[in-house]
Design a protein around this motif. Structure first.
Motif, PDB file in Angstrom:
ATOM      1  N   MET A 180      48.220  41.769  28.597  1.00  0.00           N
ATOM      2  CA  MET A 180      48.844  42.351  29.536  1.00  0.00           C
ATOM      3  C   MET A 180      47.916  43.186  30.494  1.00  0.00           C
ATOM      4  O   MET A 180      48.181  43.008  31.628  1.00  0.00           O
ATOM      5  CB  MET A 180      49.599  43.484  28.854  1.00  0.00           C
ATOM      6  N   LEU A 181      46.882  43.700  30.043  1.00  0.00           N
ATOM      7  CA  LEU A 181      46.009  44.265  30.760  1.00  0.00           C
ATOM      8  C   LEU A 181      45.404  43.173  31.879  1.00  0.00           C
ATOM      9  O   LEU A 181      45.138  43.427  33.115  1.00  0.00           O
ATOM     10  CB  LEU A 181      44.805  45.135  30.206  1.00  0.00           C
ATOM     11  N   ALA A 182      44.935  42.123  31.224  1.00  0.00           N
ATOM     12  CA  ALA A 182      44.273  41.051  32.241  1.00  0.00           C
ATOM     13  C   ALA A 182      45.573  40.540  33.349  1.00  0.00           C
ATOM     14  O   ALA A 182      44.928  40.472  34.275  1.00  0.00           O
ATOM     15  CB  ALA A 182      44.007  39.862  31.419  1.00  0.00           C
ATOM     16  N   TYR A 183      46.612  40.672  32.865  1.00  0.00           N
ATOM     17  CA  TYR A 183      47.842  40.113  34.039  1.00  0.00           C
ATOM     18  C   TYR A 183      47.852  41.423  34.968  1.00  0.00           C
ATOM     19  O   TYR A 183      47.734  40.808  36.279  1.00  0.00           O
ATOM     20  CB  TYR A 183      49.069  40.125  33.350  1.00  0.00           C
ATOM     21  N   ILE A 184      47.811  42.505  34.766  1.00  0.00           N
ATOM     22  CA  ILE A 184      48.017  43.603  35.615  1.00  0.00           C
ATOM     23  C   ILE A 184      46.781  43.644  36.506  1.00  0.00           C
ATOM     24  O   ILE A 184      46.741  43.663  37.781  1.00  0.00           O
ATOM     25  CB  ILE A 184      48.155  44.947  35.005  1.00  0.00           C
ATOM     26  N   ALA A 185      45.600  43.363  36.006  1.00  0.00           N
ATOM     27  CA  ALA A 185      44.312  43.550  36.809  1.00  0.00           C
ATOM     28  C   ALA A 185      44.228  42.127  37.726  1.00  0.00           C
ATOM     29  O   ALA A 185      43.820  42.319  38.833  1.00  0.00           O
ATOM     30  CB  ALA A 185      43.126  43.634  35.888  1.00  0.00           C
ATOM     31  N   ALA A 186      44.697  41.111  37.053  1.00  0.00           N
ATOM     32  CA  ALA A 186      44.739  39.903  37.712  1.00  0.00           C
ATOM     33  C   ALA A 186      45.716  39.970  39.165  1.00  0.00           C
ATOM     34  O   ALA A 186      45.333  39.312  40.188  1.00  0.00           O
ATOM     35  CB  ALA A 186      45.134  38.628  36.931  1.00  0.00           C
ATOM     36  N   GLU A 187      46.647  40.595  38.778  1.00  0.00           N
ATOM     37  CA  GLU A 187      47.766  40.504  39.890  1.00  0.00           C
ATOM     38  C   GLU A 187      47.116  41.421  41.018  1.00  0.00           C
ATOM     39  O   GLU A 187      47.242  41.179  42.457  1.00  0.00           O
ATOM     40  CB  GLU A 187      48.994  41.272  39.546  1.00  0.00           C
ATOM     41  N   ILE A 188      46.486  42.407  40.898  1.00  0.00           N
ATOM     42  CA  ILE A 188      46.115  43.395  41.831  1.00  0.00           C
ATOM     43  C   ILE A 188      44.926  42.888  42.403  1.00  0.00           C
ATOM     44  O   ILE A 188      44.619  43.145  43.766  1.00  0.00           O
ATOM     45  CB  ILE A 188      45.941  44.913  41.202  1.00  0.00           C
ATOM     46  N   PHE A 189      43.844  42.134  41.737  1.00  0.00           N
ATOM     47  CA  PHE A 189      42.689  41.658  42.095  1.00  0.00           C
ATOM     48  C   PHE A 189      43.036  40.096  43.017  1.00  0.00           C
ATOM     49  O   PHE A 189      42.149  39.697  43.576  1.00  0.00           O
ATOM     50  CB  PHE A 189      41.634  41.674  41.558  1.00  0.00           C
ATOM     51  N   GLY A 190      44.192  39.566  42.710  1.00  0.00           N
ATOM     52  CA  GLY A 190      44.534  38.309  43.304  1.00  0.00           C
ATOM     53  C   GLY A 190      43.638  37.245  42.544  1.00  0.00           C
ATOM     54  O   GLY A 190      43.172  36.366  43.233  1.00  0.00           O
ATOM     55  N   ILE A 191      43.225  37.600  41.534  1.00  0.00           N
ATOM     56  CA  ILE A 191      42.484  36.493  40.524  1.00  0.00           C
ATOM     57  C   ILE A 191      43.233  35.904  39.343  1.00  0.00           C
ATOM     58  O   ILE A 191      44.402  36.489  39.242  1.00  0.00           O
ATOM     59  CB  ILE A 191      41.233  36.980  40.009  1.00  0.00           C
ATOM     60  N   ASP A 192      42.937  35.149  38.604  1.00  0.00           N
ATOM     61  CA  ASP A 192      43.298  34.660  37.573  1.00  0.00           C
ATOM     62  C   ASP A 192      42.923  35.489  36.222  1.00  0.00           C
ATOM     63  O   ASP A 192      42.127  35.804  36.051  1.00  0.00           O
ATOM     64  CB  ASP A 192      42.842  33.235  37.085  1.00  0.00           C
TER      65      ASP A 192
END
Ligand code: FAD
Lengths: 826, 294
Positions: A504-516
């Protein structure tokens, strides 16, 4: 009473802060693989029991074989001499009492004065092999002076003089509470009908496949590290320091990958402390892995709860007042019990309009394995009673149970009689979904005898409004580190117990930084390295850690934008992060890779790191105990269960279940579905099969505490589940998310009971609903008696005088008229 | 969950095993498939000095047919019995019963001999052995003796087998040779959900004459009493009557006559009594259907 909706600060609304339409999300809301799945599937993940350290010792516990006794002597001499034994520990060395709640400090690592249940630990052995430790434990001799034992709620109430804990409030009543919100008697007087029903919900356990396992390591520099299969490293951290009497700053707890928790690994456990002490004694790492039998002794599962529910209602079914009395069988220790007891009453107001509410709750001690927080924590029991009672009212008034429920729903953004703040509520849509999907309108009433459809609803907290110990600090913290490699590391105290909180943390951070999501390294649940998160309980993690992560990531993004915008000569608000690039929204070719953007920022600002934190809003209630029950938002659920009841054997089979869940926006719908379906599985299994049964007056759990004796559903027994996710965003949640892990369990037991009534016309007002009980009810009905099995009475419980609290509507009334309503003294 | 220490002994022949037993009968436990013994060892409900593993003795394997007589080696695993073409034809009840035991893992390892000697109150094979009049072939230092199933099950987990003896085989007759061409059998049980053990199980064997009159009726019940028993009350009601639904229903009511049913965490005595009748009715109607068809 209406309250203001949330502020929508977390990217929920359709527009961004600069008024432009939000860009399409690339991660959130899409089916994603978990970041740790590949290792788990291939058996690479190291659980605690897989870890081996040089010179490691193995520990075993000596456990009581009697339910209640004073300890006269403990003889460890033979065990100490057994080859391979390096240390034998007894309770005298660890006199400090503990317990997860400050108000219930009644546990000791090892009993030395008294044992309170079969399975209480008395001594611990550390040896060079598990076999040697096991042999040595068998050589320990304990002399007991037997005391009478208490095996049930009634026995606990009847025998106050055989007191299990001298610290209890009153006899064997561990804790009790009483509230009255508004004048309930006046509400009953206003009603056209008043009915009272008694219900019982037997205890059951979590059955996580991984047995608890811990490794304590005391180092030469006087620091302690504990690797453990725990849901709550933070509370464990505090407990270790307290009981071992060492500085908290020298204690490090690392929650290892966890093979299932469900609430069973929330409490700090005696074995976790024992291995630390044994390591301090020997200077060597010490491991313990419990056997399945011992896990049954740790328990902390569902409380058996006896309930009396009295309700006043009008001819149209609307509720005028509700009086809920509960007694919970807490077993031998406190644990989360004071909270569990409150949860048997506080959430009763969160689904249906209930202008006046009285709740009296008590928790007794018995000489059985201690109960605690199992998925749904204290709420499935009263939810069962409440939803079955509504079904009875619908039958009485000739109303359709689904339509009837829809007519009662609480308003969004309102306050309940006990001052709980309702945020968004999608329950009406949930009911419509399952009614539609199940063919309720066409099929119910037209099914052959033996087949039925039943409905029930539920609500559950998305995170508790208060921490388990009083403090005003954040409930969750996230640190984000970025560097020139382009790697983003997210540090957070959350504990992934398989539900996917790291992902979940990875998804949120990935969404905000535009990465995978796989570009992100999540470092979690290590008290030395990660910021505090309170733990994996109360369905709090996605909302709280998620919000903290949004904050930390937005702050980091702002730093990068500040470096990138001047370089690209583009206004800051036009900078977009997407597809591993940072670029100008209006001219996507004008940009750079994400890693290049980080390099720019690191060059300009030095080492990059940000933090984020989350603290739930202050709750509106002002009375004592008002902090239990409020949540930033509640999830909602409705379920229709189809049953097939065999009138000759009483065996109930469930071919199909429809369930609709209002969990806000799904961060990852695949995982949300998994939680919903896992909850259905667990709820169904405890409805039909599971129970903690104790033999005779010896209070021995099961015949042998094992999977052979404890019945639970397997995949063979699972019905088809048709799941609907509402996906309506919740302004208080990260990207609009609410909880999913617990709420969907709650409608299952009552929906099954209501479905059985629809199938064969009998009521089993008791969980589990075994074939035995169904058949008894069917036979009673055939003989012209009441077709019901369930408690016939509710015991005399010496509840305290109620705390009388004016409801928010009473308060409005005061403001409008200047007159105090009856009963509103506070 | 570790067994108490023991010495593991693996004999090379039946004689060697019997010799060992002659000297150490009182401190030895025979190990076959281990599906009952290993849990007992781990729970330390038994703590023998020696565990004598007979699992690889060829003499105890195999099924032999001599005319209408069939001899089943005691080491035959549940799965082998379930799949045996010979048994499916000559004693389908046994194959059907084997298929109902526990789960795949248990059926792959557990043996018929172990199941009979263990004599669990809810074991499946003991009931089938009673209904089929199976003969237990037993070897001891004094030689061989044969005990009828009727006399073999003495009490809860107690059989006529002496500690120095080994069950080598089970003998029975081809079902149709013994009871006539119109014979049908069935096994119906209500399973305890976790282990698969019977809460109540009924074996029925029915033979009919050309006019559908019942010439043989055998009903054996497991899971209800401490030991499996023949429901003689039911059998008496059926014998000589013309098979039919109302006969079956009324006869089944006597399934637990004279029995004081077990009461435990899985089911109450009252429930077991009721279920004895239900499984008996189901087994009888299935058996009669098969008898009629054959
Ligand atoms: C999860 C589970 C579920 C089960 N469910 C069922 C079920 O539904 N129905 C059912 O009937 N059973 C069930 N069982 C029991 C199973 O059928 C066992 O296999 C059987 O009872 C014992 O056979 P074994 O070969 O494994 O014997 P072992 O476990 O090796 O031995 C059992 C006992 O018999 C003795 N013994 C074995 N063979 C001989 C021999 N030839 N001569 C003398 N003594 C001997 C041993 O000394 C021991 O006392 C279950 C077991 C498990 C673990």
């Amino acid at each position: 009473m209406a309250i203001n909706p949330g502020t929508g600060s977390n990217g929920v609304s359709g527009t961004t802060s600069n008024g432009k339409p939000a860009r399409k999300r690339s991660v959130i809301g899409k089916a994603q693989t978990k970041i740790d799945t590949r290792d788990k599937v291939r058996g690479i993940t190291k659980y605690t029991d897989d870890m081996v350290f040089p010179r490691m010792l193995y520990a075993k516990l000596f456990r009581s074989t009697v339910p209640h006794a004073r300890i006269k002597s403990i003889d460890i001499s033979a065990a100490e001499k057994y080859p391979g034994v390096k240390a034998v520990l007894t309770g005298h060395a660890l006199p400090v009492a503990f317990g997860i709640m400050p108000v219930a400090q009644d546990e000791h690592v090892l009993a030395y004065e008294k044992v309170r249940m079969v399975g209480d630990a008395i001594a611990a052995v550390a040896a060079t092999s598990e076999e040697a430790a096991d042999e040595a434990v068998q050589l320990i001799k304990v002399e007991y002076e037997l005391l009478p034992s208490i095996g049930s709620i009634q026995e606990a109430l009847d025998n106050p003089d055989t007191q299990i804990h001298s610290t209890s409030e009153n006899g064997n009543i561990h804790r009790s509470i009483a509230y009255e919100f508004g004048d309930v008697e006046a509400g009953f007087a206003e009603a056209d009908h008043v009915r009272e029903d008694f219900f019982f919900y037997e205890g059951n356990t979590h059955l996580a496949l991984e047995e608890h396992s811990s490794i304590g390591i005391w180092s030469a520099d006087q620091k302690l590290t504990l690797h453990s299969s725990t849901q709550n490293p933070h509370y464990l951290h505090r407990t270790l320091a307290k009981v071992l009497e060492i500085d908290q700053a020298r204690v490090r707890v690392i929650a290892a990958p966890c093979g299932g928790g469900f609430g069973g690994k929330c409490d700090p456990f005696n074995h976790e402390i024992a291995v630390c002490k044994l390591s301090m004694m020997t200077g060597r790492p010490v491991k313990i892995t419990l056997t399945r039998e011992e896990v049954f002794y740790c328990h902390r599962g569902r409380h058996p709860v006896l309930m009396s529910m009295k309700i006043g209602y009008k001819n149209d079914g609307s509720i005028t007042a509700f009086h809920n009395r509960t007694v919970a069988d807490g077993g031998a220790y406190g644990g989360h019990g004071p909270a569990s007891m409150l949860y048997t009453g506080v959430l009763q107001t969160t689904t249906y309009k209930m202008p006046r509410y009285k709740f009296q709750g008590a928790r007794v001690n018995t000489n059985k394995a201690p109960c605690g927080p199992k998925r749904g924590h204290g709420t499935p029991q009263p939810r069962f009673g409440q939803e079955v009672q509504l079904d009875k009212i619908a039958t009485h008034l000739g109303l359709d149970p689904a339509e009837y429920r829809k007519s009662l729903l609480v308003e969004p953004h309102s306050l309940t009689a006990n001052w709980l703040p309702i945020a968004t509520i999608g329950l009406k849509k949930c009911i419509d979904k399952v009614v539609e999907g199940s063919g309720w309108k066409q099929r119910r009433g037209n099914l052959p005898h033996g087949k039925g459809l039943g409905i029930a609803c539920s609500a559950y907290m998305t995170g508790a409004g208060t921490a388990i110990y009083w403090n005003a600090m954040p409930h969750s913290g996230v640190q984000i580190k970025l560097d020139r490699s382009g790697c983003v590391a997210v540090f957070c105290g959350v504990t992934d117990i398989g539900q996917g909180s790291n992902s979940m943390l990875a998804y949120i951070a990935a969404e905000i930084f535009g990465i995978d999501p796989f570009d992100i390294r999540v470092v979690s649940s290590d008290t030395d390295i990660t910021p505090v998160d309170l733990g994996s309980y109360s369905s709090r993690v996605t909302l709280m850690a998620g919000n903290a992560c949004v904050q930390a990531a937005e702050r980091a993004k702002a730093i990068i934008v500040e470096a990138v915008a001047p370089k690209l000569e583009v206004p800051a608000e036009r900078i977009v992060f997407e597809g591993r690039r940072v670029f100008d929204e209006e001219d996507p070719n004008k940009g750079m890779t994400f890693a290049e953007a980080v390099i720019l920022a690191e060059t300009q600002f030095g080492t990059l790191g940000t933090t984020g934190s989350y603290k739930p809003p202050k709750w509106p209630g002002k009375y004592r105990g008002a902090g239990v029950g409020p949540a930033p938002t509640y999830s909602y659920c409705a379920s229709v269960v189809e049953t097939d009841v065999n009138p000759h054997t009483g065996i109930v089979s469930v071919p199909r279940i429809w369930i609709a869940h209002d969990g806000g926006t799904s961060i990852n719908p695949t995982l949300v579905m998994g939680q919903v379906e896992g909850s259905v599985y667990m709820g169904l299994s405890e409805t039909l099969f599971e129970e903690m049964t104790y033999r005779g007056n010896r209070n021995v759990v099961h015949k042998f505490p094992s999977f052979l004796e404890y019945k639970s559903h397997t995949s063979n027994d699972m019905p088809d589940i048709i799941t609907y996710l509402l996906e309506d965003p919740e302004p208080n949640g990260p990207f609009g998310a609410k909880e999913a892990g617990q709420g969907p369990l709650l409608p299952i037991p009552p929906a099954v009971a209501n479905s059985i009534f629809n199938a064969v016309g009998v009521r089993v007002d008791e969980i589990p609903i075994t074939p035995d009980k169904v058949l008894r009810a069917i036979r009673a009905k055939a003989k012209g008696q009441e077709g019901r099995v369930g408690p016939m009475r509710f015991p005399e419980v010496p509840y305290p005088d109620p705390i009388v609290v004016a409801t928010p509507d009473d308060r409005d009334h005061v403001v409008a008229t200047g007159k105090e309503p009856v009963g509103a003294t506070k | 969950m570790f067994p108490a220490p023991f010495t593991y002994v693996r004999p090379r022949s039946l004689d060697e095993a019997l010799h060992f037993l002659a000297d150490h009968a009182e401190d030895t436990k025979v190990l076959a498939g281990g599906q009952s013994l290993i849990p007992l060892l781990k729970l330390r409900l038994v703590f023998p000095r020696f565990v004598l593993d007979i699992g690889r003795l060829e003499e105890l394997h195999g099924i032999h047919e001599h005319g209408a007589a069939i001899e089943i080696g005691s080491l035959l695993r549940h799965v082998e019995i379930e799949r045996s073409e010979l048994l499916r034809r000559a004693a389908p009840l046994l194959a059907e019963t084997a298929a109902e035991i526990g789960d795949v893992q248990v059926r792959n390892r557990g043996t018929i001999g172990g199941s009979l000697v263990h004599a669990d109150a809810a074991g499946d094979f003991p009931a089938a052995a009673l209904a089929l009049d199976a003969q237990m072939v037993i070897r001891g230092k004094a030689g061989e003796r044969v005990v009828a199933a009727q006399d073999f099950f003495v009490d809860l987990m107690t059989t006529a087998l002496q500690p120095d003896e080994i069950l080598t085989a089970v003998r029975l007759s081809d079902m149709r040779a013994r009871f006539g061409p119109r014979t049908g059998t069935a096994y119906v049980k209500l399973r305890q959900q976790a282990s698969g053990f019977a809460i109540a199980g009924a074996v029925a064997l029915i033979a009919l004459d050309a006019s559908k009159k019942i010439t043989h009726a055998r009903v054996a019940i497991t899971g209800v009493n401490g030991i499996p028993y023949r429901a003689t009350g039911v059998e008496a009601k059926l014998l000589g009557e013309v098979a039919g639904d109302s006969l079956i229903t009324s006869a089944s009511q006597h399934a637990a006559d004279g029995i004081d049913p077990l009461s435990d965490i899985h089911a109450s005595a009252e429930y077991r009594r009721g279920m004895a009748a239900v499984v008996t009715r189901r087994a009888l109607s299935k058996a009669i259907q098969l008898a009629t068809k054959s």
